[in-house]
Write a protein that holds these residues in place. Structure first.
Motif, PDB file in Angstrom:
ATOM      1  N   UNK A  17     -33.421   6.298 -31.596  1.00 42.44           N
ATOM      2  CA  UNK A  17     -33.185   5.859 -30.218  1.00 42.44           C
ATOM      3  C   UNK A  17     -32.058   4.848 -30.091  1.00 42.44           C
ATOM      4  N   UNK A  18     -31.073   5.129 -29.233  1.00 45.70           N
ATOM      5  CA  UNK A  18     -30.040   4.139 -28.913  1.00 45.70           C
ATOM      6  C   UNK A  18     -30.518   3.189 -27.816  1.00 45.70           C
ATOM      7  N   UNK A  19     -30.047   1.963 -27.857  1.00 43.41           N
ATOM      8  CA  UNK A  19     -30.375   0.967 -26.828  1.00 43.41           C
ATOM      9  C   UNK A  19     -29.051   0.383 -26.357  1.00 43.41           C
ATOM     10  N   UNK A  20     -28.649   0.721 -25.135  1.00 46.37           N
ATOM     11  CA  UNK A  20     -27.337   0.344 -24.598  1.00 46.37           C
ATOM     12  C   UNK A  20     -27.480  -0.848 -23.658  1.00 46.37           C
ATOM     13  N   UNK A  21     -26.729  -1.914 -23.930  1.00 53.24           N
ATOM     14  CA  UNK A  21     -26.761  -3.120 -23.106  1.00 53.24           C
ATOM     15  C   UNK A  21     -25.347  -3.374 -22.598  1.00 53.24           C
ATOM     16  N   UNK A  22     -25.167  -3.314 -21.280  1.00 51.62           N
ATOM     17  CA  UNK A  22     -23.843  -3.469 -20.679  1.00 51.62           C
ATOM     18  C   UNK A  22     -23.620  -4.897 -20.173  1.00 51.62           C
ATOM     19  N   UNK A  23     -22.387  -5.193 -19.840  1.00 55.67           N
ATOM     20  CA  UNK A  23     -22.008  -6.563 -19.474  1.00 55.67           C
ATOM     21  C   UNK A  23     -22.786  -7.109 -18.287  1.00 55.67           C
ATOM     22  N   UNK A  24     -23.220  -6.218 -17.379  1.00 55.02           N
ATOM     23  CA  UNK A  24     -23.905  -6.698 -16.181  1.00 55.02           C
ATOM     24  C   UNK A  24     -25.416  -6.757 -16.344  1.00 55.02           C
ATOM     25  N   UNK A  25     -25.912  -6.546 -17.543  1.00 57.37           N
ATOM     26  CA  UNK A  25     -27.362  -6.536 -17.766  1.00 57.37           C
ATOM     27  C   UNK A  25     -27.945  -7.941 -17.685  1.00 57.37           C
ATOM     28  N   UNK A  26     -29.206  -8.017 -17.321  1.00 51.20           N
ATOM     29  CA  UNK A  26     -29.967  -9.257 -17.401  1.00 51.20           C
ATOM     30  C   UNK A  26     -30.298  -9.478 -18.876  1.00 51.20           C
ATOM     31  N   UNK A  27     -29.657 -10.441 -19.518  1.00 51.20           N
ATOM     32  CA  UNK A  27     -29.783 -10.597 -20.970  1.00 51.20           C
ATOM     33  C   UNK A  27     -31.188 -10.981 -21.404  1.00 51.20           C
ATOM     34  N   UNK A  28     -31.837 -11.828 -20.638  1.00 52.53           N
ATOM     35  CA  UNK A  28     -33.203 -12.211 -21.003  1.00 52.53           C
ATOM     36  C   UNK A  28     -34.119 -10.988 -20.977  1.00 52.53           C
ATOM     37  N   UNK A  29     -33.977 -10.152 -19.956  1.00 52.44           N
ATOM     38  CA  UNK A  29     -34.776  -8.929 -19.877  1.00 52.44           C
ATOM     39  C   UNK A  29     -34.402  -7.970 -20.999  1.00 52.44           C
ATOM     40  N   UNK A  30     -33.117  -7.905 -21.324  1.00 50.95           N
ATOM     41  CA  UNK A  30     -32.671  -7.025 -22.402  1.00 50.95           C
ATOM     42  C   UNK A  30     -33.240  -7.466 -23.745  1.00 50.95           C
ATOM     43  N   UNK A  31     -33.226  -8.764 -24.007  1.00 42.25           N
ATOM     44  CA  UNK A  31     -33.799  -9.282 -25.255  1.00 42.25           C
ATOM     45  C   UNK A  31     -35.280  -8.926 -25.331  1.00 42.25           C
ATOM     46  N   UNK A  32     -35.988  -9.168 -24.261  1.00 40.52           N
ATOM     47  CA  UNK A  32     -37.417  -8.838 -24.228  1.00 40.52           C
ATOM     48  C   UNK A  32     -37.635  -7.338 -24.465  1.00 40.52           C
ATOM     49  N   UNK A  33     -36.772  -6.522 -23.851  1.00 36.94           N
ATOM     50  CA  UNK A  33     -36.907  -5.080 -24.004  1.00 36.94           C
ATOM     51  C   UNK A  33     -36.639  -4.612 -25.414  1.00 36.94           C
ATOM     52  N   UNK A  34     -35.610  -5.165 -26.054  1.00 40.49           N
ATOM     53  CA  UNK A  34     -35.292  -4.752 -27.425  1.00 40.49           C
ATOM     54  C   UNK A  34     -36.383  -5.211 -28.397  1.00 40.49           C
ATOM     55  N   UNK A  35     -36.876  -6.421 -28.238  1.00 44.13           N
ATOM     56  CA  UNK A  35     -37.951  -6.898 -29.107  1.00 44.13           C
ATOM     57  C   UNK A  35     -39.160  -5.982 -28.990  1.00 44.13           C
ATOM     58  N   UNK A  36     -39.522  -5.627 -27.769  1.00 43.23           N
ATOM     59  CA  UNK A  36     -40.679  -4.752 -27.554  1.00 43.23           C
ATOM     60  C   UNK A  36     -40.452  -3.378 -28.162  1.00 43.23           C
ATOM     61  N   UNK A  37     -39.239  -2.881 -28.032  1.00 43.70           N
ATOM     62  CA  UNK A  37     -38.951  -1.543 -28.536  1.00 43.70           C
ATOM     63  C   UNK A  37     -38.772  -1.511 -30.051  1.00 43.70           C
ATOM     64  N   UNK A  38     -37.993  -2.457 -30.585  1.00 45.84           N
ATOM     65  CA  UNK A  38     -37.621  -2.406 -31.999  1.00 45.84           C
ATOM     66  C   UNK A  38     -38.727  -2.855 -32.934  1.00 45.84           C
ATOM     67  N   UNK A  39     -39.602  -3.760 -32.474  1.00 42.24           N
ATOM     68  CA  UNK A  39     -40.547  -4.379 -33.399  1.00 42.24           C
ATOM     69  C   UNK A  39     -42.008  -4.066 -33.121  1.00 42.24           C
ATOM     70  N   UNK A  40     -42.282  -3.265 -32.114  1.00 45.23           N
ATOM     71  CA  UNK A  40     -43.661  -2.826 -31.902  1.00 45.23           C
ATOM     72  C   UNK A  40     -44.133  -2.056 -33.122  1.00 45.23           C
ATOM     73  N   UNK A  41     -45.345  -2.361 -33.584  1.00 44.69           N
ATOM     74  CA  UNK A  41     -45.910  -1.686 -34.756  1.00 44.69           C
ATOM     75  C   UNK A  41     -44.958  -1.798 -35.957  1.00 44.69           C
ATOM     76  N   UNK A  42     -44.311  -2.959 -36.068  1.00 51.86           N
ATOM     77  CA  UNK A  42     -43.357  -3.212 -37.151  1.00 51.86           C
ATOM     78  C   UNK A  42     -42.240  -2.184 -37.184  1.00 51.86           C
TER      79      UNK A  42
END
Length: 482
Positions: A258-283
């Motif tokens: 899965x690719x995770x694309x974050x663009x310049x206009x993204x809400x960075x705090x929400x993006x960080x939360x989203x990547x942590x949830x996606x990348x590290x769920x269930x290790x």
């Protein structure tokens, strides 16, 4: 409540009877400490064919029950799962290492599929088609496909089972379950609850043991009309080849990258939360976890800084600890794969931001949550599914570059896009070749939504109203009338 699993052999379930005491056993290890938590019978072709025969006989009567009767059984099983949530969750954590909070959540999610398909089974509608001739009446009937074999993975041992069990039983099919040898104990417990719910003999059957022997028996037995499998793309391709001999129906939920694309206009705090949830769920051991993070240059440095801080705050440890957020990977081979991906990337110029090593002084298979920056497409991590707590980040300049990189893979299960521009987000979603897209959402799955992939990530859908269709045959009936 702490569940103490004794080192004893569970049994397999065929035609309403618990059997298998005379078979050899396969031990189940807790990856957090390498201790034996239980064992299951080492069944093979004989037991599998007995289970298929039981399911075939039970289908003759189960398929004749009403949708409301079948829903009643699923509703009882749903209630029993909720009553036994803690036991199921702790069994799951002990056998495959998932943090207990995640395990509890999985039980709730798994139970929700039973409730959903209990209702969907009542909405399997046929059709009346306008006739082309006065002496004919044209109809479409829906019928259950027959005996289903369900082969389930270790990483979501309860949810992946109910996503198959729910629609199969709701449609009027009977089922033979083959759980993963890494985490079969939660499946045994779930089948115990099926028995307690009063589901008739032969409707639900469970066989544990050799994957190759059980798999071959399933694929060679013509009484199995459908196979539903969640696992690797390699095994999925093998099942496609084997299914050709009898034209068995297949539902396949296979690998992802899965690719995770974050663009310049993204809400960075929400993006960080989203990547942590996606990348590290269930290790990082989920089919839809992000494997590749593409961050536009305008926010790249700020994102890496915020993301690294969030990752460093994650607590690693034995999943039975209520405060742990990252458990072990499933086994030593998985640990070595994560290490290989990290070492390969570093040797080719990646920068280690945080993590990057197994957890010291651990008796289990733990790897520190790791973030890599300055990664590039030739690195193994950007081409192979890691299935571990590793997040590689590549800087990008344009939306077009993001789309090209994201689609440059044979996989197509899930993708993620973070942008506040409706125009740009729409363009990305339209261009991405993925069955699931999370737009400003790092956890996009839901019981009521279809789950499945494009390209080599599989065929068919689970969940949603689409999830029951693969368990049904469509029959056209033309009736001549006077």
């Amino acid at each position: 409540m702490n569940v103490e699993l004794k080192t004893k052999q569970s049994r397999i379930y065929i035609n309403g009877e618990w059997v298998g005491e005379d078979l050899g056993e396969l031990q189940v290890l807790n990856p957090a400490n390498s201790k034996v938590v239980g064992s299951v019978p080492n069944g093979g072709e004989k037991e599998t064919n007995e289970a298929i025969e039981a399911a075939h006989e039970a289908f003759k009567t189960w398929s004749k029950t009403t949708a409301y009767e079948r829903a009643g059984y699923l509703e009882k099983l749903h209630a029993l799962m909720l009553e036994n949530q803690e036991e199921l969750a702790q069994i799951m954590t002990l056998e495959m290492g998932k943090p207990i909070q995640e395990s509890r959540g999985e039980v709730l999610s798994a139970a929700s599929y039973l409730e959903w398909f209990a209702e969907e089974g009542k909405r399997v509608y046929g059709e009346t088609i306008p006739t082309h001739a006065a002496g004919k009446r044209l109809q479409v009937w829906k019928k259950p496909v027959g005996v289903v074999a369900a082969i389930t993975p270790w990483n979501f041992p309860v949810a992946m089972l109910t996503r198959k069990l729910g629609p199969a039983l709701a449609a009027g099919c009977t089922i033979v379950i083959k759980p993963s040898g890494e985490s079969p104990l939660s499946a045994v417990k779930l089948v115990e609850l099926c028995e307690k719910a009063g589901i008739p003999r032969g409707v639900v059957n469970l066989v544990t043991g050799s994957s190759s022997k059980i798999g071959n028996a399933i694929m060679e037995n013509e009484k199995v009309r459908k196979v539903t499998f969640t696992g690797s793309t390699g095994v999925g391709k093998m099942l496609i080849e084997q299914s050709a001999k009898q034209v068995k129906r297949l539902s396949l939920e296979l690998g992802g990258h899965a690719p995770f694309i974050i663009l310049d206009d993204a809400n960075l705090d929400a993006a960080v939360e989203g990547v942590v949830a996606s990348a590290f769920r269930n290790a990082g051991q989920t089919c839809i976890c992000t494997n590749r993070i593409y961050v536009q240059s305008g926010v790249h440095d700020a994102f890496v800084e915020k993301f690294a801080a969030a990752v460093e705050a994650l607590k690693v440890g034995n999943g039975i600890d209520e405060t742990v957020q990252i458990g072990p990977v499933i086994n030593q081979a998985s640990l070595e794969k994560v290490a290989h991906h990290v070492e390969d990337a570093l040797s080719k110029g990646a920068a280690l931001v945080t993590g990057g090593s197994p957890v010291e002084d651990s008796k289990g298979t733990f790897y520190t949550p790791t973030v890599l920056a300055n990664v590039s497409p030739e690195m193994v991590v950007m081409n192979e599914e890691t299935f571990g707590p590793l997040a590689p980040i590549q800087k990008i300049e344009t939306v077009e570059e993001a789309i090209k990189l994201a689609n440059d893979t044979s996989y197509g299960l899930a993708a993620y896009v973070f942008t506040d521009s409706v125009s740009t987000g729409t363009k990305l979603v339209e261009e991405l070749e993925y069955g699931i897209v999370g737009w400003n959402d790092g956890t996009p799955t839901a019981t009521q939504a279809p789950f499945g992939g494009m390209k080599e990530s599989g065929m068919g859908r689970e969940g949603g109203r689409q999830g029951i269709e693969d368990y049904l045959e469509t029959q056209f009936v033309s009736i001549g009338v006077n």
